[in-house]
Each structure stands twice: as structure tokens, then as C-alpha cells.
Design a protein around this motif. Structure first.
Motif, short mmCIF file in Angstrom:
data_model
loop_
_atom_site.label_atom_id
_atom_site.label_comp_id
_atom_site.label_asym_id
_atom_site.label_seq_id
_atom_site.Cartn_x
_atom_site.Cartn_y
_atom_site.Cartn_z
N ARG A 12 -0.25 -3.52 6.96
CA ARG A 12 -1.70 -3.32 6.96
C ARG A 12 -2.13 -2.20 7.91
O ARG A 12 -3.02 -1.42 7.58
CB ARG A 12 -2.38 -4.64 7.34
N PHE A 15 -1.50 1.12 6.25
CA PHE A 15 -2.47 1.35 5.18
C PHE A 15 -3.82 1.76 5.76
O PHE A 15 -4.43 2.73 5.31
CB PHE A 15 -2.63 0.09 4.33
N ARG A 16 -4.27 1.03 6.75
CA ARG A 16 -5.57 1.32 7.36
C ARG A 16 -5.60 2.75 7.91
O ARG A 16 -6.58 3.49 7.72
CB ARG A 16 -5.87 0.32 8.48
N TYR A 19 -5.67 5.26 5.00
CA TYR A 19 -6.98 5.15 4.33
C TYR A 19 -8.05 5.89 5.14
O TYR A 19 -8.86 6.65 4.59
CB TYR A 19 -7.34 3.67 4.18
N PHE A 35 -4.77 -2.33 -4.83
CA PHE A 35 -4.26 -3.52 -4.16
C PHE A 35 -3.30 -4.25 -5.09
O PHE A 35 -3.62 -4.50 -6.25
CB PHE A 35 -5.43 -4.44 -3.79
N PHE A 76 -1.60 -0.63 -1.62
CA PHE A 76 -1.22 -1.65 -0.65
C PHE A 76 -0.44 -2.72 -1.40
O PHE A 76 -0.96 -3.32 -2.34
CB PHE A 76 -2.42 -2.28 0.05
N TYR A 109 -8.96 -7.44 2.34
CA TYR A 109 -9.24 -6.63 1.17
C TYR A 109 -10.71 -6.17 1.11
O TYR A 109 -11.02 -5.06 0.69
CB TYR A 109 -8.90 -7.45 -0.08
#
Length: 302
Positions: A12, A15-16, A19, A35, A76, A109
């Protein structure tokens, strides 16, 4: 090669970070953010699986500069091999669409602007322990008699309700985001375990020599000649009583859809074991799945 390529991130924090970088650069306007939650058809390490083929290019495609997924994408990936869609009575921690796991996933999400949800779930709910409990010690069963026991168990309804629980939460968190699932294909190698080698899972193969089978040992009470037909009935039942029923549900009709993969892999050599295609088999399925995905994305991100 296209400038925008797909990236898959199971962590996570990673990904964050990516992003946020894309957002600062204004690149989210044309980058699909997807997702993924599912089972081994999205996560098996035995070969390039269904989702791997969509995230990553085939070597020949990479040489030709073919885009991986339209304009690339940020994926993700939350999937895990062996997970059940509904609560797994044999291992509750391996359950996708149960309240605790849904709350965890949706709580995260909802903080990102996803364009699409991909689901691969339900196959594991109908094998191993379920078959053992449902068929019991009966002998001489026809495929139809065995399948009637499956219907009588209420398992399709249980799995459908589990999907619905997730869909309700996803729609509440981000209304209008499409959700795309898939059917499974008909098993051709009932009773075949998957051989593990250092080539497909690395040195772990030296400790564990095979994986499965998940169906063959539990259908011995079905007349042998009828077992392939029973396998087809299980898959048809999942499509009809879970996926098709969800698509017809007025609560989900605007967002939920699925790709029907039944009858795609008709040659034994396209299958690695009872439940998993070979790498080439997954590639063939991914071609169908990719087209449906692109159709669900905003035009600017295809």
C-alpha cells in the motif's frame, strides 16, 4: 515502447507514493488506476497468470512496442492464492468478501480515484472441504445427482451474498466505478496435481513437490465417467447462480459485469493442473479479459 507502462504494486505504501507522484504530474488524467482482489487465477506464481499477462507484456509484444493496457496503468494487487469468496470454514483468514476484510479494503480503497475493480473469486469455495462435506461417503453418484447436492447445499447463494456484500461497500465508497469479474473455465484434468519445479516457483519446489489436487480426491463417489460432466456443472452453476444473478440484480446492474471464459481452453496441454491453466492458457484468457477491461475504462484512459 509506449511512454506509459503498467505498474503493479502489492504494498500500500508503494502504491500511495506512486499514485501521489502521478497526481502531482497531472498524469492521472490518462493513467488507468485499477484495484485487484482475487484468488490464484490472479496470483499463482506457477506461471504468468491471468492478471500478470495484462499487467506485463509478452516478450514479442514488448519487442513490437505494443501497449500493455491501452495507455498503461497503475494496478493495486490485493489477491492471494487459495482465498475463498465467502467465509472459508476451514481457514477463516483466507476469506475475501467477509466484513472484516471488506472494511479493511474499502477503508483504503475509498481514498484513491480508482477507475476499475477486477475480481477473481469463488473457485476455491467449491472444492476440497466443500466437496468432502457435500458429497460425503456416497457412492455411485451420477453427475446430476452430485450436482443436486451442491445446489441443495446453498453454496451458490452463500457466495453470491458474499459478492453482494463487497459490491455494496464498493459502490457506497465510490459510486459508478465499474466492477469486472470472470467465470472459470471447464476443468479437463480432474485428479491432476501440479508439479512444482525450481523453474516455476524457485527453490521452494525442493521442499514441496506438488500442489493439489483439489477436486479429484473428493469426487470418488461419483461414477468415474461422470466426473468431467460434474466439473462442467460446477462451473456452469457458478456462472448462472452467482455471476449472472449478480449482473441481473438491480442493485448492481449499472456497475457489475463479468467475462465468460467457459469453453476457452479445450486442449489438455493448455492446463497445468485441475484448476490452473498453463502460462499459454492464461495468455489466451487474458486476451479476452483485456478487451472487456478496456471497454470499462474512461475513453481518455483506453
Amino acid at each position: 515502447m509506449p511512454a506509459s507502462q503498467s505498474v503493479a504494486l502489492p504494498l500500500r505504501g508503494q502504491f500511495r507514493a506512486l499514485y501521489q507522484q502521478l497526481k502531482r504530474r497531472g498524469a492521472l488524467a490518462n493513467t488507468p488506476v485499477i484495484f485487484c482482489e482475487g484468488d490464484s487465477w490472479f496470483s499463482t506464481p506457477l506461471a504468468m497468470n491471468l492478471l500478470d499477462w495484462i499487467v506485463s507484456p509478452a516478450p514479442q509484444d514488448e519487442e513490437r512496442g505494443v501497449p500493455l493496457l491501452g495507455r498503461g496503468g497503475l494496478f493495486f494487487r490485493a489477491e492471494h492464492s487459495g482465498d475463498h469468496a465467502a467465509r472459508n470454514p476451514d481457514n477463516p483468514k483466507r476469506s475475501m468478501f467477509v466484513r472484516d476484510n471488506i472494511d479493511d479494503l474499502i477503508g483504503w480503497y475509498s481514498n484513491f480515484e480508482f477507475d476499475l475493480i477486477l475480481l477473481s473469486a469463488g473457485g476455491n469455495d467449491f472444492v476440497e472441504g466443500f466437496l468432502k462435506r457435500t458429497l460425503g461417503n456416497r457412492n455411485g453418484l451420477s453427475a446430476q445427482a452430485a450436482f443436486q447436492l451442491v445446489l441443495d447445499s446453498g453454496k451458490y447463494e452463500t457466495v453470491r451474498k458474499a459478492y453482494a456484500l463487497f459490491l455494496q461497500a464498493a459502490i457506497a465508497a465510490r459510486p459508478g466505478v465499474p466492477v469486472l469479474a470472470h467465470s472459470y473455465d471447464y476443468p479437463l484434468l480432474i485428479g491432476r496435481a501440479g508439479a512444482l519445479t525450481p523453474g516455476n516457483i524457485g527453490v521452494a519446489a525442493l521442499l514441496k513437490k506438488s500442489v493439489g489436487p483439489w477436486i479429484g480426491p473428493y469426487v470418488q463417489g461419483i461414477v468415474e465417467a461422470e466426473r468431467p460432466a460434474f466439473g462442467r456443472m460446477l462451473i456452469d452453476g457458478f456462472e448462472r447462480h452467482v455471476l449472472r444473478a449478480l449482473k441481473a440484480d438491480a442493485r448492481f446492474a449499472a456497475v457489475f459485469d463479468y467475462v465468460d471464459l467457459r469453453g476457452s481452453l479445450t486442449r489438455p496441454e493448455q492446463w497445468f493442473d485441475e484448476m490452473h491453466p498453463t502460462e499459454a492458457g492464461f495468455h489466451a484468457l487474458a486476451t479476452k479479459f483485456r478487451g472487456a477491461m478496456l471497454a470499462k475504462l474512461p475513453a481518455a484512459k483506453r
